[in-house]
Scaffold this motif. Structure first.
Motif, mmCIF file in Angstrom:
data_model
loop_
_atom_site.group_PDB
_atom_site.id
_atom_site.type_symbol
_atom_site.label_atom_id
_atom_site.label_comp_id
_atom_site.label_asym_id
_atom_site.label_seq_id
_atom_site.Cartn_x
_atom_site.Cartn_y
_atom_site.Cartn_z
ATOM 1 N N VAL A 97 0.841 -1.204 0.000
ATOM 2 C CA VAL A 97 0.000 0.000 0.000
ATOM 3 C C VAL A 97 0.877 1.255 0.000
ATOM 4 O O VAL A 97 0.587 2.230 -0.720
ATOM 5 N N PHE A 98 1.952 1.250 0.791
ATOM 6 C CA PHE A 98 2.829 2.414 0.855
ATOM 7 C C PHE A 98 3.421 2.737 -0.514
ATOM 8 O O PHE A 98 3.381 3.885 -0.973
ATOM 9 N N PHE A 99 3.978 1.719 -1.164
ATOM 10 C CA PHE A 99 4.598 1.961 -2.463
ATOM 11 C C PHE A 99 3.555 2.254 -3.550
ATOM 12 O O PHE A 99 3.838 2.978 -4.506
ATOM 13 N N TYR A 100 2.362 1.698 -3.383
ATOM 14 C CA TYR A 100 1.303 1.993 -4.348
ATOM 15 C C TYR A 100 0.947 3.479 -4.303
ATOM 16 O O TYR A 100 0.852 4.143 -5.343
ATOM 17 N N VAL A 101 0.770 4.008 -3.082
ATOM 18 C CA VAL A 101 0.475 5.436 -2.936
ATOM 19 C C VAL A 101 1.668 6.268 -3.379
ATOM 20 O O VAL A 101 1.517 7.299 -4.060
ATOM 21 N N PHE A 102 2.868 5.821 -3.025
ATOM 22 C CA PHE A 102 4.097 6.530 -3.380
ATOM 23 C C PHE A 102 4.240 6.649 -4.903
ATOM 24 O O PHE A 102 4.610 7.707 -5.438
ATOM 25 N N ILE A 127 10.538 2.198 -11.783
ATOM 26 C CA ILE A 127 9.764 2.058 -10.550
ATOM 27 C C ILE A 127 10.328 0.938 -9.689
ATOM 28 O O ILE A 127 10.556 1.103 -8.484
ATOM 29 N N ILE A 128 10.583 -0.207 -10.304
ATOM 30 C CA ILE A 128 11.065 -1.366 -9.548
ATOM 31 C C ILE A 128 12.444 -1.084 -8.944
ATOM 32 O O ILE A 128 12.722 -1.459 -7.802
ATOM 33 N N SER A 129 13.301 -0.417 -9.712
ATOM 34 C CA SER A 129 14.642 -0.125 -9.202
ATOM 35 C C SER A 129 14.582 0.850 -8.022
ATOM 36 O O SER A 129 15.321 0.702 -7.040
ATOM 37 N N GLN A 130 13.696 1.858 -8.110
ATOM 38 C CA GLN A 130 13.556 2.796 -6.997
ATOM 39 C C GLN A 130 13.057 2.093 -5.736
ATOM 40 O O GLN A 130 13.583 2.324 -4.638
ATOM 41 N N PHE A 132 13.337 -1.068 -5.066
ATOM 42 C CA PHE A 132 14.385 -1.987 -4.613
ATOM 43 C C PHE A 132 15.423 -1.261 -3.766
ATOM 44 O O PHE A 132 15.801 -1.739 -2.687
ATOM 45 N N VAL A 133 15.867 -0.090 -4.241
ATOM 46 C CA VAL A 133 16.881 0.669 -3.506
ATOM 47 C C VAL A 133 16.323 1.146 -2.163
ATOM 48 O O VAL A 133 16.979 1.025 -1.117
ATOM 49 N N LEU A 134 15.101 1.690 -2.173
ATOM 50 C CA LEU A 134 14.490 2.167 -0.928
ATOM 51 C C LEU A 134 14.306 1.025 0.077
ATOM 52 O O LEU A 134 14.594 1.177 1.270
ATOM 53 N N SER A 135 13.828 -0.117 -0.416
ATOM 54 C CA SER A 135 13.595 -1.260 0.470
ATOM 55 C C SER A 135 14.907 -1.792 1.032
ATOM 56 O O SER A 135 14.997 -2.119 2.222
ATOM 57 N N LEU A 136 15.927 -1.875 0.178
ATOM 58 C CA LEU A 136 17.215 -2.391 0.628
ATOM 59 C C LEU A 136 17.821 -1.505 1.715
ATOM 60 O O LEU A 136 18.300 -2.000 2.746
ATOM 61 N N ILE A 137 17.774 -0.182 1.488
ATOM 62 C CA ILE A 137 18.309 0.746 2.495
ATOM 63 C C ILE A 137 17.519 0.644 3.800
ATOM 64 O O ILE A 137 18.097 0.625 4.894
ATOM 65 N N SER A 138 16.198 0.549 3.693
ATOM 66 C CA SER A 138 15.353 0.469 4.889
ATOM 67 C C SER A 138 15.608 -0.819 5.667
ATOM 68 O O SER A 138 15.681 -0.808 6.901
ATOM 69 N N ALA A 170 15.076 -10.818 5.739
ATOM 70 C CA ALA A 170 15.372 -9.605 4.975
ATOM 71 C C ALA A 170 15.156 -9.848 3.482
ATOM 72 O O ALA A 170 14.581 -9.008 2.774
ATOM 73 N N ILE A 171 15.588 -10.993 3.002
ATOM 74 C CA ILE A 171 15.393 -11.339 1.584
ATOM 75 C C ILE A 171 13.912 -11.467 1.259
ATOM 76 O O ILE A 171 13.442 -10.998 0.217
ATOM 77 N N VAL A 172 13.160 -12.103 2.167
ATOM 78 C CA VAL A 172 11.713 -12.258 1.950
ATOM 79 C C VAL A 172 11.036 -10.896 1.879
ATOM 80 O O VAL A 172 10.206 -10.640 1.000
ATOM 81 N N LEU A 173 11.378 -9.988 2.808
ATOM 82 C CA LEU A 173 10.785 -8.646 2.789
ATOM 83 C C LEU A 173 11.168 -7.889 1.518
ATOM 84 O O LEU A 173 10.351 -7.155 0.952
ATOM 85 N N LEU A 174 12.403 -8.077 1.068
ATOM 86 C CA LEU A 174 12.839 -7.417 -0.158
ATOM 87 C C LEU A 174 12.059 -7.924 -1.358
ATOM 88 O O LEU A 174 11.633 -7.144 -2.220
ATOM 89 N N ILE A 175 11.828 -9.228 -1.415
ATOM 90 C CA ILE A 175 11.053 -9.812 -2.511
ATOM 91 C C ILE A 175 9.616 -9.314 -2.467
ATOM 92 O O ILE A 175 9.023 -8.972 -3.507
ATOM 93 N N VAL A 176 9.049 -9.250 -1.257
ATOM 94 C CA VAL A 176 7.673 -8.759 -1.108
ATOM 95 C C VAL A 176 7.570 -7.311 -1.587
ATOM 96 O O VAL A 176 6.606 -6.929 -2.262
ATOM 97 N N SER A 177 8.547 -6.498 -1.250
ATOM 98 C CA SER A 177 8.538 -5.091 -1.662
ATOM 99 C C SER A 177 8.600 -4.970 -3.176
ATOM 100 O O SER A 177 7.859 -4.185 -3.780
#
Length: 201
Positions: A97-102, A127-130, A132-138, A170-177
């Protein structure tokens, strides 16, 4: 049925001290000299059938079988894993939902990009690269803060965070993002450029 499961503290003592407490009542040792409840064997060439056949009233089992045989352990573990599963589901929904609104907030910019010739695949990759980078840093920041928090805990507080499990989650959350961003990217690329440009933010 007819059993209860409680959390009790554990005390590590030598064998003599344990025997003095466990068999303090007269006759509780059944006449045995230095009785023990369990012997742990380590090795690669252990023949459990030979051990059982060599001694009377002895049962052999592996460490995992002993742990799983504890009353209530399997049920309590199931509860914890169910909580983890729900946490992942909730996290997946929140992240999606966060990334959808973003991403929808940038619809006008994506419309301009499409109007000047950017392909749908380029916008999707952007979009996917942005995301990915945001999720990885977070995720990295979350892991670092978690371990920093562990240093604040008192020395006597039991805290054990398996690094392998941390990396796995962490990998699972990254894939979900990333999967959430794919869904949002598909919605953005379907929007007409003129409609996106004329959209009122």
């Amino acid at each position: 049925k007819g059993e209860t499961f409680n959390h009790l503290p554990s005390v590590f003592v030598n064998l003599d001290v344990w025997q003095s407490y466990a068999f303090a009542a007269p006759g509780s040792d059944n006449g045995l000299e230095s009785p023990v409840a369990m012997i742990a064997l380590q090795g690669t060439d252990i023949d459990d059938e030979k051990i059982e056949n060599s001694f009377d009233e002895i049962e052999t089992f592996t460490k995992s079988e002993a742990v799983m045989g504890m009353p209530g352990y399997k049920e309590e573990s199931g509860t914890i894993y169910m909580m983890l599963a729900f946490l992942f589901i909730i996290s997946a929904v929140i992240i999606a939902v966060f990334f959808y609104v973003f991403i929808l907030q940038k619809t006008q910019q994506f419309g301009v990009m499409k109007a000047i010739g950017a392909s749908d695949s380029f916008i999707k990759r952007s979009i996917i690269s942005q995301v990915f980078v945001l999720s990885l840093i977070s995720i990295i920041a979350g892991i670092v803060l978690t371990y920093l928090t562990a240093f604040v805990f008192p020395a006597g507080m039991p805290f054990n965070l398996d690094f392998k499990m941390v990396i796995l989650y962490a990998i699972v959350l990254l894939i979900v993002s990333v999967l959430g961003s794919v869904i949002s990217a598909r919605q953005v690329t379907k929007i007409d450029p003129l409609t996106a440009i004329g959209r009122v933010e």
